[in-house]
Scaffold this active site. Structure first.
Site, PDB file in Angstrom:
ATOM      1  N   TYR A  90       0.973  -1.122  -0.069  1.00 50.84           N
ATOM      2  CA  TYR A  90      -0.047   0.022  -0.047  1.00 50.84           C
ATOM      3  C   TYR A  90       0.781   1.310   0.156  1.00 50.84           C
ATOM      4  O   TYR A  90       0.550   2.183  -0.644  1.00 50.84           O
ATOM      5  CB  TYR A  90      -1.250   0.178   1.272  1.00 50.84           C
ATOM      6  CG  TYR A  90      -1.986   1.213   1.254  1.00 50.84           C
ATOM      7  CD1 TYR A  90      -3.086   1.028   0.578  1.00 50.84           C
ATOM      8  CD2 TYR A  90      -1.517   2.296   1.579  1.00 50.84           C
ATOM      9  CE1 TYR A  90      -4.229   1.787   0.221  1.00 50.84           C
ATOM     10  CE2 TYR A  90      -2.616   3.353   1.363  1.00 50.84           C
ATOM     11  CZ  TYR A  90      -3.796   3.210   0.814  1.00 50.84           C
ATOM     12  OH  TYR A  90      -4.638   4.121   1.041  1.00 50.84           O
ATOM     13  N   PHE A 142      -7.565  22.061 -24.107  1.00 48.27           N
ATOM     14  CA  PHE A 142      -7.881  20.396 -24.221  1.00 48.27           C
ATOM     15  C   PHE A 142      -9.223  20.247 -23.578  1.00 48.27           C
ATOM     16  O   PHE A 142      -9.247  20.782 -22.182  1.00 48.27           O
ATOM     17  CB  PHE A 142      -6.682  19.560 -23.814  1.00 48.27           C
ATOM     18  CG  PHE A 142      -7.141  18.126 -24.170  1.00 48.27           C
ATOM     19  CD1 PHE A 142      -7.250  17.618 -25.516  1.00 48.27           C
ATOM     20  CD2 PHE A 142      -7.611  17.371 -22.934  1.00 48.27           C
ATOM     21  CE1 PHE A 142      -7.793  16.256 -25.477  1.00 48.27           C
ATOM     22  CE2 PHE A 142      -7.934  15.961 -23.340  1.00 48.27           C
ATOM     23  CZ  PHE A 142      -7.861  15.592 -24.517  1.00 48.27           C
ATOM     24  N   THR A 143      -9.981  19.429 -23.630  1.00 42.76           N
ATOM     25  CA  THR A 143     -11.149  19.172 -23.160  1.00 42.76           C
ATOM     26  C   THR A 143     -11.230  19.114 -21.708  1.00 42.76           C
ATOM     27  O   THR A 143     -11.905  19.903 -20.846  1.00 42.76           O
ATOM     28  CB  THR A 143     -11.999  17.921 -23.848  1.00 42.76           C
ATOM     29  OG1 THR A 143     -11.126  16.831 -23.658  1.00 42.76           O
ATOM     30  CG2 THR A 143     -12.464  18.001 -25.165  1.00 42.76           C
ATOM     31  N   ASP A 233       1.545  20.448 -20.301  1.00 46.02           N
ATOM     32  CA  ASP A 233       0.752  19.453 -20.486  1.00 46.02           C
ATOM     33  C   ASP A 233       1.535  18.197 -21.351  1.00 46.02           C
ATOM     34  O   ASP A 233       1.825  18.447 -22.573  1.00 46.02           O
ATOM     35  CB  ASP A 233      -0.531  19.639 -21.278  1.00 46.02           C
ATOM     36  CG  ASP A 233      -1.264  18.314 -21.140  1.00 46.02           C
ATOM     37  OD1 ASP A 233      -0.520  17.281 -21.195  1.00 46.02           O
ATOM     38  OD2 ASP A 233      -2.502  18.154 -21.810  1.00 46.02           O
ATOM     39  N   LYS A 276      -0.266   7.994 -23.382  1.00 50.74           N
ATOM     40  CA  LYS A 276       0.238   8.288 -24.625  1.00 50.74           C
ATOM     41  C   LYS A 276       1.626   8.057 -24.873  1.00 50.74           C
ATOM     42  O   LYS A 276       1.951   6.882 -24.986  1.00 50.74           O
ATOM     43  CB  LYS A 276      -0.211   9.625 -24.987  1.00 50.74           C
ATOM     44  CG  LYS A 276      -1.479  10.024 -25.081  1.00 50.74           C
ATOM     45  CD  LYS A 276      -2.439  10.041 -24.047  1.00 50.74           C
ATOM     46  CE  LYS A 276      -3.845  10.596 -24.033  1.00 50.74           C
ATOM     47  NZ  LYS A 276      -4.734  10.896 -23.051  1.00 50.74           N
ATOM     48  N   ARG A 400     -13.577  15.885 -33.240  1.00 50.51           N
ATOM     49  CA  ARG A 400     -13.062  16.727 -32.681  1.00 50.51           C
ATOM     50  C   ARG A 400     -13.379  18.071 -33.267  1.00 50.51           C
ATOM     51  O   ARG A 400     -12.798  18.860 -34.343  1.00 50.51           O
ATOM     52  CB  ARG A 400     -11.442  16.801 -33.082  1.00 50.51           C
ATOM     53  CG  ARG A 400     -10.864  15.647 -32.099  1.00 50.51           C
ATOM     54  CD  ARG A 400     -10.758  15.677 -30.673  1.00 50.51           C
ATOM     55  NE  ARG A 400     -11.774  15.509 -29.761  1.00 50.51           N
ATOM     56  CZ  ARG A 400     -11.685  15.114 -28.582  1.00 50.51           C
ATOM     57  NH1 ARG A 400     -10.438  14.831 -28.010  1.00 50.51           N
ATOM     58  NH2 ARG A 400     -12.811  14.910 -27.656  1.00 50.51           N
ATOM     59  N   PHE A 467     -19.043  15.151 -25.806  1.00 50.71           N
ATOM     60  CA  PHE A 467     -18.853  14.088 -26.992  1.00 50.71           C
ATOM     61  C   PHE A 467     -18.710  12.807 -26.431  1.00 50.71           C
ATOM     62  O   PHE A 467     -18.775  11.996 -27.041  1.00 50.71           O
ATOM     63  CB  PHE A 467     -17.347  14.792 -27.353  1.00 50.71           C
ATOM     64  CG  PHE A 467     -16.213  14.737 -26.697  1.00 50.71           C
ATOM     65  CD1 PHE A 467     -16.038  16.092 -25.609  1.00 50.71           C
ATOM     66  CD2 PHE A 467     -15.297  13.611 -26.359  1.00 50.71           C
ATOM     67  CE1 PHE A 467     -14.954  16.064 -24.585  1.00 50.71           C
ATOM     68  CE2 PHE A 467     -14.307  13.754 -25.321  1.00 50.71           C
ATOM     69  CZ  PHE A 467     -14.248  14.890 -24.236  1.00 50.71           C
TER      70      PHE A 467
HETATM   71  N1  F0G Z   1      -3.830  16.286 -22.227  1.00 46.87           N
HETATM   72  C1  F0G Z   1      -3.928  15.986 -23.567  1.00 46.87           C
HETATM   73  C2  F0G Z   1      -3.264  16.636 -24.572  1.00 46.87           C
HETATM   74  C3  F0G Z   1      -4.728  14.683 -23.912  1.00 46.87           C
HETATM   75  O1  F0G Z   1      -4.957  14.484 -25.033  1.00 46.87           O
HETATM   76  C4  F0G Z   1      -5.482  13.911 -22.735  1.00 46.87           C
HETATM   77  C5  F0G Z   1      -6.132  12.870 -23.036  1.00 46.87           C
HETATM   78  C6  F0G Z   1      -5.528  14.481 -21.318  1.00 46.87           C
HETATM   79  C7  F0G Z   1      -4.725  15.529 -21.117  1.00 46.87           C
HETATM   80  C8  F0G Z   1      -6.183  13.550 -20.324  1.00 46.87           C
HETATM   81  O2  F0G Z   1      -5.439  12.503 -20.032  1.00 46.87           O
HETATM   82  O3  F0G Z   1      -6.846  10.686 -20.605  1.00 46.87           O
HETATM   83  O4  F0G Z   1      -5.277  10.150 -19.298  1.00 46.87           O
HETATM   84  O5  F0G Z   1      -7.243  11.671 -18.416  1.00 46.87           O
HETATM   85  N2  F0G Z   1      -6.581  12.579 -24.528  1.00 46.87           N
HETATM   86  C9  F0G Z   1      -7.343  11.505 -24.817  1.00 46.87           C
HETATM   87  C10 F0G Z   1      -7.426  11.467 -26.454  1.00 46.87           C
HETATM   88  C11 F0G Z   1      -8.427  11.103 -23.984  1.00 46.87           C
HETATM   89  O6  F0G Z   1      -7.947  10.755 -26.977  1.00 46.87           O
HETATM   90  O7  F0G Z   1      -6.894  12.321 -26.824  1.00 46.87           O
HETATM   91  P1  F0G Z   1      -6.364  11.240 -19.392  1.00 46.87           P
END
Ligand code: F0G
Length: 475
Positions: A90, A142-143, A233, A276, A400, A467
């Protein structure tokens, strides 16, 4: 030994390729995962059942899955071997210390807080640094990143160069920050209201476009004079480093690893989705140099993720990520990874299909507005195009455009982004060149049938990040 004319000719032919002649992969396949081929009739039904949203398709109904490069990459034998060395204590797992040391070595930050994935890290940094009424500039939204900034009471301000909004502008660093726009925001709201600037590298929503070393250096200098932090990021920062090596004067002879370390040096910390670049299926982290921010983050992580030495990941997952980071910064890996994306993009360019130029790092982005000039953005051209592509061949892509952009937090109206795109996202080390050919051929078929296409109407819209779960019907 004197060279024969033939040997001299061979040497001359090889000269532009000192180490290898193509982008071919520096690995071979050991395990395969069978895919199911489906019929058009079955895909028509699947599209209706999924409300014409590729996020709602079952993966068993998908042939080539280009929804995302997130958590979909193939791990190496070395990573899988590392999974067996998971220390599932843990507290104080040895895999955490290995991960921490690896991040310190390759990214260069002092303190590391693991999280379950990228948005976990975004939640922590937003809660710690953003206060109600503040502004957070960034090189395009970014979303999830923007949503966490908004949930903390902040307002995101886009300060990316304007060419980033033009799919046809063929420039090497379309992810750059517009320094005048950043300076203007500081003048307008005051530096005290700007806790940090978010730097995406590469910029996902702009088409996987990189930011140059010169630009992040200038951003850092401007931010410093005003006491503003730079938070990277770093989700695809290794891919960004590869573009710097390829395109920026002075970097051609530096390794991706060296460039990455220099690049991160122009920031005060980063959020990271390990799903990624880092070649794992789950995991992320927040890294910072500031001791006070670290202390707050390592306390807050206990509330949302788990103890600060695992933050939502199993020990084995931290081990796989540590090993994945080392693999991700190898020049040969990056050359093949991005080479495959460029291969797909070049094919479409050669066939006259409208895509975002230049081709980005992790994906090829189709320009849905150019596909369907007959549709307004209220008829969701990119959502429509992704559905058409799936129906044609079982290739799954991602919208997108206006659906991803969501509604304005204040007015409640649709945000209408200039870019209305469909992303063909390439997982790392997963698909073959023949899969890329099948994909390109399907895109071409859909392009040729573009005139007969009508749009979609939204019949269900969730409150957050619509989305993912919105549903549509054909007009
Ligand atoms: N920042 C970027 C540039 C991303 O592309 C993503 C995720 C995140 C932050 C968030 O990371 O998913 O690990 O919580 N992108 C995915 C995509 C979902 O399909 O582009 P996460």
């Amino acid at each position: 030994m004197a060279k024969t004319p033939a040997a001299a000719r061979d040497a001359a032919a090889l000269a532009p390729f000192p180490t290898r002649r193509s982008w071919a992969e520096p690995w071979k396949v050991k395990v395969v995962e069978p895919l199911r081929m489906t019929t058009r009739k079955a895909r028509e039904k699947a599209n209706i059942d999924a409300g014409f949203n590729t996020f709602l398709l079952r993966s068993a109904d998908v042939y080539i899955d280009l929804l995302t490069d997130s958590g979909t990459s193939a791990m190496s034998d070395g990573q899988w071997a590392g999974m067996m060395l998971g220390d599932e204590a843990y507290a104080g797992s040895r895999n955490f210390y290995n991960l921490e040391a690896t991040i310190q070595k390759y990214y260069g930050y002092t303190y590391v807080v693991p999280t379950h994935q990228g948005r976990g890290a975004e939640n922590l940094i937003s809660q710690i640094l953003v206060k109600p009424g503040m502004y957070v500039p960034g090189n395009m939204y970014f979303t999830t990143t923007r949503l966490h900034q908004e949930l903390a009471g902040g307002t995101f301000v886009d300060v990316i160069v304007k060419e980033a909004h033009d799919p046809a502008a063929d420039l090497p660093f379309k992810g750059n920050v517009d320094l005048d726009a950043f300076a203007a925001l500081i003048r307008k709201v005051g530096a005290k209201k700007i806790p940090y600037i978010t730097i995406g590298a590469t910029v996902n929503m702009a088409g996987g476009q990189p930011i140059s070393m010169a630009n992040i250096k200038a951003v850092h200098a401007l931010a410093k004079t005003h006491g503003i932090k730079v938070i990277l990021d770093a989700t695809r920062a290794v891919e960004n480093a590869w573009f710097i090596q390829q395109r920026e004067p002075g970097y051609a002879r530096k390794s991706v690893a060296t460039i990455l370390r220099e690049f991160c040096g122009y920031s005060d910390g980063c959020t990271m989705s390990g799903k990624k670049d880092a070649l794992v299926n789950i995991g992320g982290w927040l890294a910072v140099n500031d001791r006070d921010v670290y202390e707050e983050a390592s306390n807050l992580v206990v509330v949302y993720e788990g103890l600060h030495t695992y933050g939502g990941m199993a020990g084995r997952d931290m081990e796989a990520m540590a090993r994945g980071i080392v693999e991700s910064v190898q020049d040969d890996h990056m050359r093949a990874r991005i080479g495959q994306v460029q291969y797909l993009g070049q094919k479409l360019i050669d066939w006259g299909v409208p895509i975002v130029r230049p081709v980005g790092g992790h994906a090829v982005y189709l320009d849905a507005k150019a596909f369907y000039p007959q549709l307004t953005q209220d008829q969701f051209p990119a959502q429509t195009l992704a559905a058409e592509l799936y129906e044609d061949s079982g290739v799954r892509a991602m919208e997108r455009g206006v659906v991803s952009a969501g509604r304005d937090a204040k007015t409640g109206k649709h945000r209408y982004p200039k870019l209305e795109l469909v992303r063909l996202t390439i997982p790392r080390r997963v698909y073959t060149q023949a899969h890329m050919d099948v994909t390109a051929e399907s895109v071409l078929a859909v392009w040729q049938q573009r005139a007969r296409v009508r749009g979609l109407t939204m019949v269900y819209e969730p409150k957050y990040l619509r989305f993912f779960q919105a549903r549509f019907e054909r007009l």
